[in-house]
Design a protein around this motif. Structure first.
Motif, PDB file in Angstrom:
ATOM      1  N   ARG A   1     -39.734 -21.346   6.327  1.00  0.00           N
ATOM      2  CA  ARG A   1     -40.617 -20.552   5.476  1.00  0.00           C
ATOM      3  C   ARG A   1     -42.050 -21.032   5.624  1.00  0.00           C
ATOM      4  NH1 ARG A   1     -38.007 -21.597  -0.232  1.00  0.00           N
ATOM      5  NH2 ARG A   1     -38.085 -23.683   0.673  1.00  0.00           N
ATOM      6  N   SER A   2     -42.958 -20.093   5.677  1.00  0.00           N
ATOM      7  CA  SER A   2     -44.371 -20.456   5.732  1.00  0.00           C
ATOM      8  C   SER A   2     -44.831 -20.877   4.343  1.00  0.00           C
ATOM      9  CB  SER A   2     -45.203 -19.264   6.206  1.00  0.00           C
ATOM     10  OG  SER A   2     -44.841 -18.897   7.514  1.00  0.00           O
TER      11      SER A   2
ATOM     12  N   GLN B   1     -45.057 -23.948  -5.740  1.00  0.00           N
ATOM     13  CA  GLN B   1     -43.689 -23.751  -5.291  1.00  0.00           C
ATOM     14  C   GLN B   1     -43.268 -24.905  -4.381  1.00  0.00           C
ATOM     15  OE1 GLN B   1     -41.727 -21.220  -6.425  1.00  0.00           O
ATOM     16  NE2 GLN B   1     -43.494 -20.770  -7.730  1.00  0.00           N
ATOM     17  N   PRO B   2     -41.965 -25.177  -4.241  1.00  0.00           N
ATOM     18  CA  PRO B   2     -41.515 -26.300  -3.414  1.00  0.00           C
ATOM     19  C   PRO B   2     -42.012 -26.245  -1.970  1.00  0.00           C
ATOM     20  CG  PRO B   2     -39.716 -25.491  -4.770  1.00  0.00           C
ATOM     21  CD  PRO B   2     -40.842 -24.519  -4.933  1.00  0.00           C
ATOM     22  N   HIS B   3     -42.209 -25.039  -1.423  1.00  0.00           N
ATOM     23  CA  HIS B   3     -42.622 -24.923  -0.030  1.00  0.00           C
ATOM     24  C   HIS B   3     -44.144 -24.858   0.129  1.00  0.00           C
ATOM     25  CE1 HIS B   3     -41.741 -20.942  -1.718  1.00  0.00           C
ATOM     26  NE2 HIS B   3     -42.794 -20.527  -1.052  1.00  0.00           N
ATOM     27  N   ASP B   4     -44.893 -24.982  -0.957  1.00  0.00           N
ATOM     28  CA  ASP B   4     -46.342 -25.120  -0.856  1.00  0.00           C
ATOM     29  C   ASP B   4     -46.669 -26.520  -0.330  1.00  0.00           C
ATOM     30  OD1 ASP B   4     -46.774 -22.575  -1.858  1.00  0.00           O
ATOM     31  OD2 ASP B   4     -46.975 -23.271  -3.926  1.00  0.00           O
ATOM     32  N   VAL B   5     -47.923 -26.720   0.061  1.00  0.00           N
ATOM     33  CA  VAL B   5     -48.310 -28.033   0.577  1.00  0.00           C
ATOM     34  C   VAL B   5     -49.556 -28.546  -0.134  1.00  0.00           C
ATOM     35  CG1 VAL B   5     -47.328 -27.582   2.855  1.00  0.00           C
ATOM     36  CG2 VAL B   5     -49.747 -27.120   2.444  1.00  0.00           C
ATOM     37  N   VAL B   6     -49.673 -29.871  -0.161  1.00  0.00           N
ATOM     38  CA  VAL B   6     -50.834 -30.531  -0.752  1.00  0.00           C
ATOM     39  C   VAL B   6     -51.455 -31.418   0.318  1.00  0.00           C
ATOM     40  CG1 VAL B   6     -51.673 -32.090  -2.531  1.00  0.00           C
ATOM     41  CG2 VAL B   6     -49.816 -30.505  -3.055  1.00  0.00           C
TER      42      VAL B   6
ATOM     43  N   THR C   1     -53.624 -36.506   4.991  1.00  0.00           N
ATOM     44  CA  THR C   1     -52.202 -36.247   5.188  1.00  0.00           C
ATOM     45  C   THR C   1     -51.803 -35.021   4.370  1.00  0.00           C
ATOM     46  OG1 THR C   1     -51.600 -38.565   5.617  1.00  0.00           O
ATOM     47  CG2 THR C   1     -49.855 -37.125   4.844  1.00  0.00           C
ATOM     48  N   ILE C   2     -50.948 -34.172   4.969  1.00  0.00           N
ATOM     49  CA  ILE C   2     -50.419 -33.002   4.275  1.00  0.00           C
ATOM     50  C   ILE C   2     -48.981 -33.293   3.852  1.00  0.00           C
ATOM     51  CG2 ILE C   2     -49.934 -30.539   4.433  1.00  0.00           C
ATOM     52  CD1 ILE C   2     -51.956 -30.280   6.612  1.00  0.00           C
ATOM     53  N   PHE C   3     -48.658 -32.990   2.598  1.00  0.00           N
ATOM     54  CA  PHE C   3     -47.318 -33.197   2.055  1.00  0.00           C
ATOM     55  C   PHE C   3     -46.742 -31.869   1.565  1.00  0.00           C
ATOM     56  CE2 PHE C   3     -49.772 -37.048   1.254  1.00  0.00           C
ATOM     57  CZ  PHE C   3     -48.925 -38.064   1.672  1.00  0.00           C
ATOM     58  N   THR C   4     -45.423 -31.750   1.622  1.00  0.00           N
ATOM     59  CA  THR C   4     -44.802 -30.612   0.969  1.00  0.00           C
ATOM     60  C   THR C   4     -44.650 -30.943  -0.518  1.00  0.00           C
ATOM     61  OG1 THR C   4     -42.550 -31.441   1.365  1.00  0.00           O
ATOM     62  CG2 THR C   4     -43.497 -29.968   3.033  1.00  0.00           C
ATOM     63  N   VAL C   5     -44.771 -29.923  -1.341  1.00  0.00           N
ATOM     64  CA  VAL C   5     -44.615 -30.110  -2.779  1.00  0.00           C
ATOM     65  C   VAL C   5     -43.215 -30.618  -3.094  1.00  0.00           C
ATOM     66  CG1 VAL C   5     -44.490 -28.888  -4.986  1.00  0.00           C
ATOM     67  CG2 VAL C   5     -46.378 -28.431  -3.401  1.00  0.00           C
ATOM     68  N   GLU C   6     -42.237 -30.112  -2.372  1.00  0.00           N
ATOM     69  CA  GLU C   6     -40.855 -30.532  -2.584  1.00  0.00           C
ATOM     70  C   GLU C   6     -40.704 -32.039  -2.389  1.00  0.00           C
ATOM     71  OE1 GLU C   6     -36.583 -28.798  -1.207  1.00  0.00           O
ATOM     72  OE2 GLU C   6     -37.938 -29.378   0.415  1.00  0.00           O
ATOM     73  N   ALA C   7     -41.335 -32.594  -1.348  1.00  0.00           N
ATOM     74  CA  ALA C   7     -41.234 -34.025  -1.064  1.00  0.00           C
ATOM     75  C   ALA C   7     -41.904 -34.847  -2.157  1.00  0.00           C
ATOM     76  CB  ALA C   7     -41.863 -34.337   0.291  1.00  0.00           C
ATOM     77  N   LEU C   8     -43.085 -34.412  -2.587  1.00  0.00           N
ATOM     78  CA  LEU C   8     -43.796 -35.144  -3.639  1.00  0.00           C
ATOM     79  C   LEU C   8     -43.001 -35.152  -4.944  1.00  0.00           C
ATOM     80  CD1 LEU C   8     -47.460 -33.905  -3.021  1.00  0.00           C
ATOM     81  CD2 LEU C   8     -46.431 -36.067  -2.301  1.00  0.00           C
ATOM     82  N   ARG C   9     -42.417 -34.020  -5.281  1.00  0.00           N
ATOM     83  CA  ARG C   9     -41.627 -33.944  -6.507  1.00  0.00           C
ATOM     84  C   ARG C   9     -40.378 -34.816  -6.427  1.00  0.00           C
ATOM     85  NH1 ARG C   9     -41.983 -27.393  -7.572  1.00  0.00           N
ATOM     86  NH2 ARG C   9     -44.012 -27.402  -8.674  1.00  0.00           N
ATOM     87  N   LYS C  10     -39.779 -34.869  -5.258  1.00  0.00           N
ATOM     88  CA  LYS C  10     -38.571 -35.681  -5.112  1.00  0.00           C
ATOM     89  C   LYS C  10     -38.871 -37.154  -5.301  1.00  0.00           C
ATOM     90  CE  LYS C  10     -34.448 -36.096  -2.215  1.00  0.00           C
ATOM     91  NZ  LYS C  10     -33.782 -35.631  -0.973  1.00  0.00           N
ATOM     92  N   VAL C  11     -39.997 -37.602  -4.747  1.00  0.00           N
ATOM     93  CA  VAL C  11     -40.408 -38.997  -4.931  1.00  0.00           C
ATOM     94  C   VAL C  11     -40.646 -39.282  -6.407  1.00  0.00           C
ATOM     95  CG1 VAL C  11     -42.270 -40.647  -4.522  1.00  0.00           C
ATOM     96  CG2 VAL C  11     -41.361 -39.307  -2.621  1.00  0.00           C
TER      97      VAL C  11
END
Length: 372
Positions: A20-21, A103-108, A181-191
């Motif tokens: 997903r984009s 959303q989880p697939h957004d990026v920061v 650095t670019i992170f996925t929102v899903e990864a940040l939330r999981k941490v």
């Protein structure tokens, strides 16, 4: 978009079936008294071929014109409150503000206020996540900005040689660079969700560990602990400032090395830190090799007959050529320094002193100091 070979080596069969984009890109810039470079940093974000949907400057206890400049450029500014955790605290406050609406697939995108991105940085990073969302984090390939001082030139050589090694290892990295650095929102939330448990130390709900002197390295380890495989992208280029004086360099390196060691002490010898422990062991062993060689040569000169073999002189031009090739992209001044070899030896000697001082500070414990 054409992906670099560093991250394209992983077969697509191992990626998700329907990538997903990312819907939104949020850029966060932590800044403490960065009035000199903040405008250029913001401008580099606005000139992206795929510009961020939102730019947020997390102004942490600024006493200069950082806030006024950022506001004048039309970006959103968060002035931190009751923050004593420096950069990690500022980032956590900014993330607490933006993550709930994503959303989880957004990026920061997290980037330092003294860095500038190449025009395709965001677009390239999003393309990687589209194919490999389980990267969790994509680090920029950081290049040292030009500066006339000798110590800055030596850092430019160091960065160039280190980046060459990273790219030859398919982008596998020790740390997701704080420069960008670019992170996925899903990864940040999981941490954040797993902090405070047996897997990741810290305070539950926080993305960054506010007790760490090297928040970017600690987050890299945390991402690996929860199953992500962060990498460095060769076509995500970030130009970052370096320390202009030896004093500034020493303070920065003490913080970096002490923070790295303390992070390893905190996590222990676990699956995702074993290589890092081995790297540190080799790093400290390397620092004593010159001393051992000096002792051996001194003993030989005093107690034995020393024979000179011209054959060994052939090693010198080979070593010079290797240094020249590894430093080529850093420019002509760097090539001269690298070929001379001696300046690099002196630089490594200073590095060794900083490493041992940092080890002493890490083992001594007590109240942690923020060394900028």
């Amino acid at each position: 978009m054409k992906l670099s070979n560093d991250l394209r080596r992983k077969p697509l069969a191992q990626a998700v079936e329907e990538p997903r984009s990312p819907v939104r890109v949020i850029a966060i810039i932590p800044a403490h008294n960065e009035e000199i470079g903040i405008a250029q940093t913001i401008d580099s974000l606005r000139r992206q071929t795929q510009a961020p949907d939102q730019i947020l400057v997390a102004a942490d206890n600024c006493t200069d014109g950082t806030v006024d400049i950022a506001k004048a450029m039309g970006v959103e500014v968060l002035e931190t409150w009751d923050n004593t955790a420096k950069k990690a605290g500022a980032l956590n406050q900014a993330l607490a503000m933006v993550l709930p609406g994503l959303q989880p697939h957004d990026v920061v995108l997290m980037m330092d206020a003294d860095s500038r991105l190449n025009r395709d940085f965001v677009a390239a990073g999003m393309a990687y996540f589209e194919h490999w969302p389980l990267r969790g984090g994509i680090s920029g390939s950081y290049l040292a900005a030009d500066h006339p001082s000798r110590v800055a030139l030596l850092q430019k050589i160091e960065y160039t040689q280190g980046l060459r090694t990273v790219h030859r290892r398919a982008g596998r990295i020790h740390v997701l660079s704080g420069a960008a650095t670019i992170f996925t929102v899903e990864a940040l939330r999981k941490v954040a969700e797993m902090r405070g448990g047996s897997v990741i130390p810290g305070v539950k709900g926080l993305v960054y560990d506010e007790s760490s002197l090297t928040e970017d390295y600690e987050l890299t380890v945390a991402l690996k602990r929860v199953g992500y495989d962060p990498r460095c992208a060769a076509d995500c280029i970030v130009d970052t400032d370096v320390m202009p004086t030896w004093r500034d360099w020493r303070i920065q390196r003490l913080r970096w090395q002490r923070g790295t060691l303390e992070t390893l002490f905190t996590y222990g010898f676990v699956e995702h830190t074993r290589k890092a422990w081995a790297v540190q062991a080799w790093t400290y062993f390397r620092t004593i090799i010159p001393v051992l060689m000096l002792m051996i040569w001194s003993y030989a000169l005093i107690f034995e007959e020393v024979a000179f073999h011209p054959f060994w002189l052939l090693i010198i031009p080979v070593f010079m050529l290797d240094q020249l090739v590894a430093t080529w992209d850093a420019g002509w001044r760097a090539r001269i320094y690298a070929t001379l070899i001696i300046p690099l030896w002196i630089y490594e000697a200073y590095q060794s002193i900083a490493y041992w001082k940092a080890l002493h500070l890490a083992l001594r414990g007590g109240e942690k100091e923020w060394l900028t």
